[in-house]
Design a protein around this motif. Sequence first.
Motif, PDB file in Angstrom:
ATOM      1  N   SER A  86     -22.188  20.692  18.878  1.00  0.00           N
ATOM      2  CA  SER A  86     -22.314  21.388  17.598  1.00  0.00           C
ATOM      3  C   SER A  86     -22.239  22.898  17.811  1.00  0.00           C
ATOM      4  N   SER A  87     -21.954  23.624  16.730  1.00  0.00           N
ATOM      5  CA  SER A  87     -21.817  25.076  16.843  1.00  0.00           C
ATOM      6  C   SER A  87     -23.159  25.779  16.976  1.00  0.00           C
ATOM      7  N   ASN A  88     -24.254  25.123  16.592  1.00  0.00           N
ATOM      8  CA  ASN A  88     -25.593  25.708  16.736  1.00  0.00           C
ATOM      9  C   ASN A  88     -26.369  25.039  17.864  1.00  0.00           C
ATOM     10  N   TYR A  89     -25.671  24.752  18.977  1.00  0.00           N
ATOM     11  CA  TYR A  89     -26.244  24.082  20.141  1.00  0.00           C
ATOM     12  C   TYR A  89     -27.593  24.684  20.541  1.00  0.00           C
ATOM     13  N   GLY A  90     -28.584  23.799  20.700  1.00  0.00           N
ATOM     14  CA  GLY A  90     -29.900  24.215  21.154  1.00  0.00           C
ATOM     15  C   GLY A  90     -30.879  24.523  20.043  1.00  0.00           C
ATOM     16  N   GLN A  91     -30.423  24.643  18.795  1.00  0.00           N
ATOM     17  CA  GLN A  91     -31.343  24.960  17.707  1.00  0.00           C
ATOM     18  C   GLN A  91     -32.239  23.758  17.414  1.00  0.00           C
ATOM     19  N   VAL A  92     -33.538  24.023  17.223  1.00  0.00           N
ATOM     20  CA  VAL A  92     -34.500  22.966  16.928  1.00  0.00           C
ATOM     21  C   VAL A  92     -34.698  22.881  15.417  1.00  0.00           C
ATOM     22  N   MET A  93     -34.576  21.670  14.880  1.00  0.00           N
ATOM     23  CA  MET A  93     -34.718  21.480  13.448  1.00  0.00           C
ATOM     24  C   MET A  93     -36.191  21.522  13.024  1.00  0.00           C
ATOM     25  N   ALA A  94     -36.429  21.581  11.729  1.00  0.00           N
ATOM     26  CA  ALA A  94     -37.790  21.592  11.175  1.00  0.00           C
ATOM     27  C   ALA A  94     -38.492  20.272  11.486  1.00  0.00           C
ATOM     28  N   PRO A  95     -39.839  20.260  11.542  1.00  0.00           N
ATOM     29  CA  PRO A  95     -40.566  19.013  11.812  1.00  0.00           C
ATOM     30  C   PRO A  95     -40.325  17.988  10.714  1.00  0.00           C
ATOM     31  N   MET A  96     -40.406  16.732  11.085  1.00  0.00           N
ATOM     32  CA  MET A  96     -40.136  15.637  10.155  1.00  0.00           C
ATOM     33  C   MET A  96     -41.356  14.739  10.021  1.00  0.00           C
ATOM     34  N   VAL A  97     -41.623  14.288   8.811  1.00  0.00           N
ATOM     35  CA  VAL A  97     -42.703  13.337   8.548  1.00  0.00           C
ATOM     36  C   VAL A  97     -42.074  11.978   8.252  1.00  0.00           C
ATOM     37  N   SER A  98     -42.461  10.973   9.020  1.00  0.00           N
ATOM     38  CA  SER A  98     -41.963   9.613   8.826  1.00  0.00           C
ATOM     39  C   SER A  98     -43.069   8.747   8.240  1.00  0.00           C
ATOM     40  N   LYS A  99     -42.678   7.715   7.490  1.00  0.00           N
ATOM     41  CA  LYS A  99     -43.633   6.802   6.870  1.00  0.00           C
ATOM     42  C   LYS A  99     -43.159   5.366   7.079  1.00  0.00           C
ATOM     43  N   GLN A 100     -44.124   4.474   7.308  1.00  0.00           N
ATOM     44  CA  GLN A 100     -43.792   3.062   7.523  1.00  0.00           C
ATOM     45  C   GLN A 100     -44.781   2.160   6.821  1.00  0.00           C
ATOM     46  N   LYS A 101     -44.241   1.175   6.116  1.00  0.00           N
ATOM     47  CA  LYS A 101     -45.033   0.087   5.538  1.00  0.00           C
ATOM     48  C   LYS A 101     -44.582  -1.205   6.216  1.00  0.00           C
ATOM     49  N   GLU A 102     -45.536  -2.053   6.583  1.00  0.00           N
ATOM     50  CA  GLU A 102     -45.198  -3.273   7.320  1.00  0.00           C
ATOM     51  C   GLU A 102     -46.130  -4.407   6.948  1.00  0.00           C
ATOM     52  N   ILE A 103     -45.569  -5.589   6.792  1.00  0.00           N
ATOM     53  CA  ILE A 103     -46.329  -6.832   6.614  1.00  0.00           C
ATOM     54  C   ILE A 103     -45.878  -7.785   7.706  1.00  0.00           C
ATOM     55  N   GLY A 143     -36.095  -3.872   6.824  1.00  0.00           N
ATOM     56  CA  GLY A 143     -35.617  -4.994   7.622  1.00  0.00           C
ATOM     57  C   GLY A 143     -36.665  -6.027   7.909  1.00  0.00           C
ATOM     58  N   VAL A 144     -36.225  -7.037   8.634  1.00  0.00           N
ATOM     59  CA  VAL A 144     -37.093  -8.118   9.089  1.00  0.00           C
ATOM     60  C   VAL A 144     -36.881  -8.295  10.588  1.00  0.00           C
ATOM     61  N   GLU A 145     -37.975  -8.584  11.275  1.00  0.00           N
ATOM     62  CA  GLU A 145     -37.959  -8.708  12.731  1.00  0.00           C
ATOM     63  C   GLU A 145     -38.738  -9.960  13.103  1.00  0.00           C
ATOM     64  N   VAL A 146     -38.127 -10.852  13.887  1.00  0.00           N
ATOM     65  CA  VAL A 146     -38.758 -12.111  14.288  1.00  0.00           C
ATOM     66  C   VAL A 146     -38.597 -12.272  15.793  1.00  0.00           C
ATOM     67  N   THR A 147     -39.669 -12.651  16.497  1.00  0.00           N
ATOM     68  CA  THR A 147     -39.584 -12.893  17.934  1.00  0.00           C
ATOM     69  C   THR A 147     -40.307 -14.192  18.292  1.00  0.00           C
ATOM     70  N   LEU A 206     -41.935  -7.670   8.188  1.00  0.00           N
ATOM     71  CA  LEU A 206     -41.103  -7.010   7.189  1.00  0.00           C
ATOM     72  C   LEU A 206     -41.498  -5.535   7.199  1.00  0.00           C
ATOM     73  N   PHE A 207     -40.525  -4.631   7.284  1.00  0.00           N
ATOM     74  CA  PHE A 207     -40.862  -3.224   7.411  1.00  0.00           C
ATOM     75  C   PHE A 207     -39.959  -2.359   6.544  1.00  0.00           C
ATOM     76  N   ASP A 208     -40.486  -1.179   6.228  1.00  0.00           N
ATOM     77  CA  ASP A 208     -39.772  -0.167   5.444  1.00  0.00           C
ATOM     78  C   ASP A 208     -40.121   1.187   6.063  1.00  0.00           C
TER      79      ASP A 208
END
Length: 786
Positions: A592-609, A650-654, A624-626
């Motif tokens: 990328s043209s802005n090599y090395g630049q650090v992006m702003a912090p990110m907040v992630s959220k997860q719901k799971e059953i 998605g759904v995940e089964v093991t 089941l997750f979102d």
Amino acid sequence: MSAAFCAVPALLVPMSPAAAQTAITHNFNIPSQPLARALRMLADQSGVQIAYKTSIAANTRAPSVTGGMTTQAALARLLSNSGLGYSFTGGNAVTLLAMSAEPAGGESADGAILLDPVIVEAKGTAAIQQDGLAKDGYRTNTISSLGPLGQTSIRDTPFSVSVVPRELIQNIQAQSPDDIFRISPTTRIQTPQASGWSPMVNMRGFTTYDTAEDGLRRSYSHATNLEDKERIEVLTGLSGFLYGAAAPAGMINYVYKRPTIERLNSLTIGTYGAEQKYIHGDFGGRIDPEGRAGYRLNIVKQGGDTAIDDQNINRFLVSGAIDWDITDRLKLELNASYSKYKTDVPNSYWFFNPGVPHGSAPDASRNWSQPWVRDEFEKTRLSGKLTYKLNDFITLRGAYMREYLDRPVQDHTMNSVRSPGEYYQIGIHSGKTKNIFDAAQAFADVTFDTGPISHKVTAGYHMYSDRAWQTPYSPNTGWIGPFPMSSPVHLPRPTFPVDTSSPYYQGYVRNHNFVIGDQIEFNERWSALVGVNYSRIMSRSLDITGTRTQPDYDEGRLSPSASLLFKPVPWMTVYGSYIEGLEQGGVAPDTSSNYGQVMAPMVSKQKEIGVKAEVGGILLTGALFDIEKAYEFTNASGVYTQDGRQRHRGVEVTATGKVTDELTLLGGVTVLDAKVEGGEFDGKQPMNVAKVLAKLYLEYEIPAIQGLVLTGGVYYTGKQWANDVNDDRLAAYTTLDVGMRYTTERFGNPLTLRLNVSNVTNKNYWQNSYYLGAPRTVAFSAQMKF
């Protein structure tokens, strides 16, 4: 798989020689309480592993047990008037038996009691070492470290977790994390270790370098060795409350081997594929006759060509551990390791211009780099843990780790495809760099009751940091080509200028976390986990003059987590959870043209059953997750940026365990619906996300030939978009593994021969938009224990 034990007429069973270790006197202090809780306290205070079916301990109250006595005597007092007996099944393991005339699992023809599948209520090294053995179908009951919560029952964990235990690592002859991610039901290789970069894994469609070692965080791990690891624990999904700032993909925790109670001498010779010959020694035992101190030592030497033309891996590892029970309440654990890892011809990185499709993958066994390209790492790791049981209700835990990573040589190539059928290449020759990684934690566990409700509160602090020294020396060949994609073109090594520079301090990344959590047990069916983590990310980036290349990064926030668990029957757990996480913004890549630049912090959220159930000898999990997070990409102007949200549902089964006494199964399916919401690519699907991931690994023990086991696996990855605009799609691919192992004692000591062939059809495929998949590899080894 049912387990058979002889019926006994009385509560006390004479102690066998194998149980001699349990005769050590301990100072017990166990109050009168429900039997299940009392057994957990006995396991904590003695280190013994206790296995039993949960229903036989239900609605039973244990008497108090206090004072100095052997584990056997303490167990006898706890079980008095319970109608339960016990049988020692190893030097540090005991199984509880129902003494009724009609055993829960039925009776065999010879009168032996057949118990239903058991669970393990134990903590400590012995429980982990005996958990997930091949004879149990690699089914594990515990996770050694779930962030600040420490060792936890998998069925009592309201998150999606899985384990690749020691014997499975040995039996598939895993050399690098790539082999683990290939077979683990929920993981996919994103960046292979053979590329020279840190291994990157894809889980639930997200990618991460984030790892932990014995629960101590770090941001990435180059040149990872597996021979000194007891297991690899995989947490899929958000881990903010548990591990602090991290990507929403999950966390990979590498667990080091600990000292053994019984003497261990193991020697393995073989090849990890092609001409990669190696020898591995694994040794352990007690230092003193009482067994209060023990040692573990692993030594590995490997060298030779891989299945890729001109590629050679040469490495050395020495890794040691010492455990010392200073008193009955104070335990010290020490680790030290040193390794050198050299790679000739690391895998080349590919990228395609807009509008140019990937098409069919070229021959992955060819050298698409240059014969003179090489990479080298030298690592020294030191760590220590201290656990102190202040009393039976308060435990204090502290740990510290430091690793020195030196990189004296680092060459890489990138291949640019600008039109179909041909590529350009640049070779980069960089000078010396180094990193120093630190990680620390300090926690207090406090158990108490509020009426009928039990609590285990964990509070404390943990951190990790990465300090980096970069080099100003980085000459390159410039873009050369075009070359045909039908066959690689190799050129003589260019004459690069002499490196007279010294590494300069480039800056740091730090993550500080203050956490408090409460594991609440309402009754035998209902429980909860609530907690919050205040996570702070700090970073500084400097150039060779010491000038900041961008403003310092200092962001923090609270990341909450709340989960509710319900056990409708003893063998099943249903849970619902919500968790948030803070993640440092991505770093703009060198494309990328802005090599090395650090992006702003990110907040992630997860719901799971989810649900976890033990059915017969198999552990089944489903979720089941979102998940959502900020979307990062390189835009049409060549600038790496954030725009919109990336959402994966998605759904995940093991399934893991024994289908029959002879047949072992390990597999899983993940189905994803991934979308970008808002921003420039609203409605598009994120790149390098497979809609379907399906895996099945099987082992079958031949009844007619004792010790012979046939193995095989089939691994499917669905179609992926190779760019953000969704006009270049990678084909789905399926790879096959076959193998066998044979164990015999005809030579006086246990000898195990192993043969594994991965990608047996030698299929060529794009692993993702950047890397080719691995070619066929044939591995063979002979292991002798003496």
